[in-house]
Design a protein around this motif. Structure first.
Motif, short mmCIF file in Angstrom:
data_model
loop_
_atom_site.label_atom_id
_atom_site.label_comp_id
_atom_site.label_asym_id
_atom_site.label_seq_id
_atom_site.Cartn_x
_atom_site.Cartn_y
_atom_site.Cartn_z
N GLU A 67 0.84 -1.20 0.00
CA GLU A 67 0.00 0.00 0.00
C GLU A 67 0.87 1.25 0.00
N ALA A 68 0.53 2.19 -0.86
CA ALA A 68 1.30 3.43 -0.97
C ALA A 68 0.36 4.61 -1.14
N TYR A 69 0.81 5.76 -0.69
CA TYR A 69 0.04 7.00 -0.80
C TYR A 69 0.67 7.89 -1.86
N VAL A 70 -0.13 8.32 -2.83
CA VAL A 70 0.33 9.21 -3.89
C VAL A 70 -0.12 10.62 -3.53
N PRO A 71 0.78 11.53 -3.17
CA PRO A 71 0.38 12.83 -2.64
C PRO A 71 -0.13 13.83 -3.67
N SER A 72 0.03 13.54 -4.98
CA SER A 72 -0.35 14.56 -5.95
C SER A 72 -0.75 13.92 -7.28
N ASN A 73 -1.66 14.61 -7.99
CA ASN A 73 -2.02 14.19 -9.35
C ASN A 73 -0.96 14.62 -10.36
N ALA A 74 -0.18 15.62 -9.99
CA ALA A 74 0.83 16.16 -10.90
C ALA A 74 2.19 15.52 -10.62
N PRO A 75 3.01 15.35 -11.64
CA PRO A 75 4.35 14.80 -11.42
C PRO A 75 5.24 15.78 -10.66
N VAL A 76 6.24 15.24 -9.98
CA VAL A 76 7.17 16.09 -9.23
C VAL A 76 8.32 16.58 -10.11
N GLY A 77 8.43 16.02 -11.31
CA GLY A 77 9.50 16.44 -12.21
C GLY A 77 9.35 15.79 -13.56
N VAL A 78 10.11 16.28 -14.53
CA VAL A 78 10.08 15.73 -15.88
C VAL A 78 11.48 15.76 -16.46
N HIS A 79 11.78 14.75 -17.28
CA HIS A 79 13.11 14.66 -17.89
C HIS A 79 12.95 14.23 -19.34
N TRP A 80 13.70 14.88 -20.22
CA TRP A 80 13.64 14.56 -21.64
C TRP A 80 14.88 13.77 -22.02
N ARG A 81 14.69 12.51 -22.39
CA ARG A 81 15.80 11.66 -22.79
C ARG A 81 15.93 11.71 -24.31
N VAL A 82 17.09 12.12 -24.77
CA VAL A 82 17.33 12.27 -26.20
C VAL A 82 18.38 11.24 -26.64
N PRO A 83 18.00 10.24 -27.45
CA PRO A 83 18.98 9.26 -27.93
C PRO A 83 19.81 9.84 -29.07
N SER A 84 20.87 9.15 -29.40
CA SER A 84 21.74 9.63 -30.48
C SER A 84 21.12 9.40 -31.85
N GLU A 85 20.22 8.41 -31.96
CA GLU A 85 19.59 8.10 -33.24
C GLU A 85 18.07 8.13 -33.08
N PRO A 86 17.34 8.58 -34.12
CA PRO A 86 15.87 8.56 -34.04
C PRO A 86 15.35 7.14 -34.07
N SER A 87 14.19 6.92 -33.47
CA SER A 87 13.56 5.61 -33.47
C SER A 87 12.10 5.75 -33.85
N THR A 88 11.52 4.68 -34.36
CA THR A 88 10.12 4.68 -34.76
C THR A 88 9.27 4.15 -33.62
N GLY A 89 8.21 4.86 -33.27
CA GLY A 89 7.34 4.44 -32.18
C GLY A 89 6.61 3.15 -32.50
N LYS A 90 5.99 2.55 -31.47
CA LYS A 90 5.29 1.29 -31.64
C LYS A 90 4.13 1.41 -32.62
N THR A 91 3.58 2.60 -32.73
CA THR A 91 2.44 2.78 -33.62
C THR A 91 2.88 2.97 -35.07
#
Length: 214
Positions: free
Chosen positions: A128-152
């Motif tokens: 059991e865990a308590y989630v204190p917020s609906n909003a994230p506490v942070g965000v990070h953008w990971r940029v790879p060296s090569e482009p990739s095609t999404g699953k869709t």
């Protein structure tokens, strides 16, 4: 001048005492009751307790066992995992949410619901865990060296946008039961640097981000 009533006289007398002594009242007034007990040190109080306090240094601390929540009791602990699910690197537990909830392994869920489902996936239904917020506490953008095609399919995607949520442990064991996890540790903020890779500039920035937002 009209003589003050008894309650008015008592009130004015009290105001004079307050003006004269400030917050420190004469002991004969006994205004603070048992406030003197607050000035006693822990060394004075502990021997009089009807029970014995358990030590804050646990067996796990002495053995440096980081696979249990019963350690570093004075600190906040964070879960790091390693295995195929994290591509063999130490990282936080994560899940994929693609296309605004229309794809990935958490199809149709909001970001908070995805977070809660991720906790259940890795920790089991009894955790059991308590989630204190609906909003994230942070965000990070990971940029790879090569482009990739999404699953869709279709357009190429450059990197991933990672949102971080916090879940506070309420009840249950701290053993990870999710698939794709070979190792896990519960570590303090300072200990996280021993596990997170920091070979590149991006990895160093990511490790610094985690220690700042968690």
């Amino acid at each position: 001048m009209k003589e003050p009533e008894d309650w008015e006289a008592a009130y004015m007398e009290m105001q004079e005492e307050i003006a004269k002594h400030g917050k420190v009242f004469p002991p004969e007034l006994n205004l603070m009751g048992h406030a003197a007990e607050l000035d006693r040190s822990d060394d004075d109080v502990l021997p009089e307790l009807p029970f014995k306090l358990a030590p804050r240094v646990t067996k796990a601390d002495r053995l440096n066992d980081r696979t249990t929540l019963n350690r570093a009791l004075a600190e906040r602990l964070f879960l790091l995992i390693r295995g195929p699910v994290t591509r063999g690197r130490w990282d936080l537990p994560m899940a994929v949410l693609e296309g605004g909830g229309k794809g990935g392994d958490m199809k149709g869920l909001s970001m908070r619901n995805t977070h809660e489902a991720t906790v259940r996936r890795f920790m089991g239904e009894k955790f059991e865990a308590y989630v204190p917020s609906n909003a994230p506490v942070g965000v990070h953008w990971r940029v790879p060296s090569e482009p990739s095609t999404g699953k869709t399919g279709g357009e190429q995607a450059y990197g991933d946008k990672v949102f971080f949520y916090r879940a506070q442990h309420l009840k249950g064991r701290g053993k990870v039961v999710g698939e794709g996890v070979e190792e896990f540790v519960w570590v303090t903020r300072e200990e996280m640097g021993e596990y997170l890779p920091q070979a590149s500039v991006e990895e160093k920035e990511y490790a610094e981000l985690l220690t700042n937002i968690l």
